[in-house]
Design an enzyme around this catalytic site. Sequence first.
Site, PDB file in Angstrom:
ATOM      1  CB  ALA A  90      -2.959  -1.130  -3.553  1.00 15.68           C
ATOM      2  CB  SER A 116      -2.838  -4.329  -6.605  1.00 17.71           C
ATOM      3  OG  SER A 116      -4.212  -4.632  -6.443  1.00 17.71           O
ATOM      4  CG  ASP A 117      -2.837  -5.124   0.122  1.00 18.94           C
ATOM      5  OD1 ASP A 117      -3.899  -5.792   0.149  1.00 18.94           O
ATOM      6  OD2 ASP A 117      -2.138  -4.955   1.138  1.00 18.94           O
ATOM      7  CD1 TRP A 118      -9.515  -3.417  -0.121  1.00 17.31           C
ATOM      8  CD2 TRP A 118      -9.724  -5.633   0.150  1.00 17.31           C
ATOM      9  NE1 TRP A 118     -10.821  -3.687   0.153  1.00 17.31           N
ATOM     10  CE2 TRP A 118     -10.984  -5.045   0.332  1.00 17.31           C
ATOM     11  CE3 TRP A 118      -9.625  -7.026   0.276  1.00 17.31           C
ATOM     12  CZ2 TRP A 118     -12.130  -5.780   0.638  1.00 17.31           C
ATOM     13  CZ3 TRP A 118     -10.748  -7.758   0.584  1.00 17.31           C
ATOM     14  CH2 TRP A 118     -11.985  -7.131   0.752  1.00 17.31           C
ATOM     15  CG  PHE A 146      -2.015  -0.853   1.345  1.00 17.74           C
ATOM     16  CD1 PHE A 146      -3.010  -0.787   0.380  1.00 17.74           C
ATOM     17  CD2 PHE A 146      -2.175  -1.749   2.394  1.00 17.74           C
ATOM     18  CE1 PHE A 146      -4.138  -1.605   0.465  1.00 17.74           C
ATOM     19  CE2 PHE A 146      -3.294  -2.564   2.480  1.00 17.74           C
ATOM     20  CZ  PHE A 146      -4.274  -2.492   1.522  1.00 17.74           C
TER      21      PHE A 146
END
Length: 757
Positions: free
Chosen positions: A302, A298-300, A267
Amino acid sequence: MKRSIILVVCAMSWLFVANTHAAISYQPHKRVHNKIDASEDKETVFVTSLMQKMTLAEKIGQLSQYVGGELLTGPQSDALSDSLFVHGMVGSILNVGGVEKLRKLQEKNMQLSRLKIPILFAFDVIHGYKTIFPTPLAESCSWDLNLMYETAKAAAVEASASGIHWTFAPMVDIARDPRWGRIVEGAGEDTYLACKIADARVRGFQWNLGAPNSVYACAKHFVAYGAPQAGRDYAPVDLSLSTLAEVYLPPFKACVDAGVKTFMSAFNSVNGVPATGNRWLMTDVLRNKWQFNGFVVSDWNAVQELKAHGVAETDKDAALLAFNAGVDMNMTDGLYNRCLEEAVHRGQVDMQAIDAAVERILRAKYALGLFDNPYRFLDAKRECREVRSANITALARKAASSSMVLLKNDHNMLPLSKQTKRIALIGPLANNRSEVMGSWKARGDEKDVVTVLEGIKNKLGNNVTVTYVQGCDFLKPSTQEFSAAFEAAQQSDVVIAVVGEKALMSGESRSRAILRLPGQQEALLDTLKKAGKPLVVVLMNGRPLCLEKIDKQADALLEAWFPGTQCGNAVADILFGDVTPSAKLTASFPLTEGQIPNYYNYKRSGRPGDMPYSSTARHIDVPNKNLYPFGYGLSYTSFAYGKMQCASQFDADGVLQVAVDVTNKGNVDGEEIVQLYVADKVASMVRPVKELKGFKKVFIPKGDTKHVEFTLHARDLGFWDNNMQYIVEPGTFTIMVGANSEDLQQQDVVWDGKEKQ
Ligand code: NOJ
């Protein structure tokens, strides 16, 4: 001044190529090599021909991951989710578990989508799936790589039996700041140890890659997520390149070498560039230098958050930035589906790059056999049989007791006698089912948890009277139960207080600025102390806490972390001596918050030392030392170290053998974690005061002596400069051996740099 500088392509080199691997038993540090075999050729033929049939939109769909719960029941249900499947816009789904639900989703996809490309199911299986193991930080304190391999493998067996293909673990972020809540998910503050643990965990999750009893691992969060400003989760990270290369990157490189299949972008920003839009990190370092050949998610949200970072103005800018940086799959926000097609048409995204990303994901699906059978992991009978098996339950109990660190044991208060007649068991965690599972309990069920109260009763049966009083809550101000707790304490032979944090006081977005016991718990301990009975404090928490006060109150102090489903049995095993504590801290415990960050391997300064009123690198009100240092932990026995044995210089091959005899002086068998540290006396850059360079966990029967040996290579004594070059310089090194980062004997050793080629 150093007389010469040598640049070497060393063990940490970025030039190695890594690929798939399917070891059945734990084989650390064997680098995983690329192999092209006949089956891989078939894979290429299949994937190439499938891609020829795919529209651009369907390709981008493979790069998109959605929250499964929402597709089943939430705002995306019915028409919307159906249309996502119809248009082939779902490549992967996260955080739905269980054969029944996953089958429904896969069936929907197979019925509605044109090309019927199976969905990849991901889940946060961080420290167990149904059987919950101790948190990763806890487990790291066991320093037992085989154990961590086994728990990751067991978690993979359970999760895959329940339909999961892919876990978002291990988290390999170094955490030097206990305010940061996610310290609970990693391996602590030391890079050397974290690399070894990363290796074990990746190989554990991926133990039988391709078979339906193993899962893909994910190295996260790339990179430096563990170094946010002030320990606030998601905050920016500013680091020198040398620290980035030396401290934060190596555990990720260790994952690549272990054959990890996926990476997750972090993030945070790194030196002003958000990781998720950072082409240098994702492409130059990860793909080109490290030759990572799996895929990056990707992260959540992000990708969308690149707008909040202020580096993208529109959704489209954000999608372009992330994809062009090298993020293959977009988690949750749907921006790739919404924006990439048009960007390709406008020439802002290279079609070849789309194809390469899609190919990586299709290959990952192919390797799991999903094109032959999309329901391959969806076997309800297997789920029933393999989840919560007796073996896995026994492993959880072992892992929990192996992770508990004995911090204090005055007058050998512990272990308690099994003949103890009256126990006062007090505290908000003493009979608690949900908190003791920790921050990522996946699909762990409270019904499966053994509480401390139950664990003690299981152990001692009817021979003992246990009076349980909760005493107080975690946060509520009430002290109403203090008098009942005091009375129980007065009438007992021993008081066991089980106190700490709630599970979700650590973990994602759970940074804390005050690291003392929350709520009325310290006051509760004051009250118990007044009863005048022996006081055993069992702590459960996700991070190092400031325990100065508790250390004074407790006669014995056990850091049990969050032990998972076998909590109570494991605590009882330790308290009553069936298991001798053997764990040691992997993160320093500060005296007070103002010292943070206070990791053991801090860099030297021009004004070292810690004398009151001195003009040195210190606070005027609190000493520099930690309450409990890195590597510290007691046992029920004691170990005596003989004189360390090593030559006065490295040999002609640049190798040094270091040895020490360790004797078990007590009355019980025990395990000792023998540690090796090194300091570079003079270098062209400022170096840490010491760095861990080896460890051995050895079992030593009572009365016995073990000869413990380490082999040190000069090439491992180098460092990374701010051009991210790895440098090894000849000179004198202080070699240290001992029981923890403070309790060490030392000897200076010369490396002349004239290594034989
Ligand atoms: C956000 C977290 O940062 C990450 O670690 C996790 O894997 C994802 N959410 C998915 O749940």
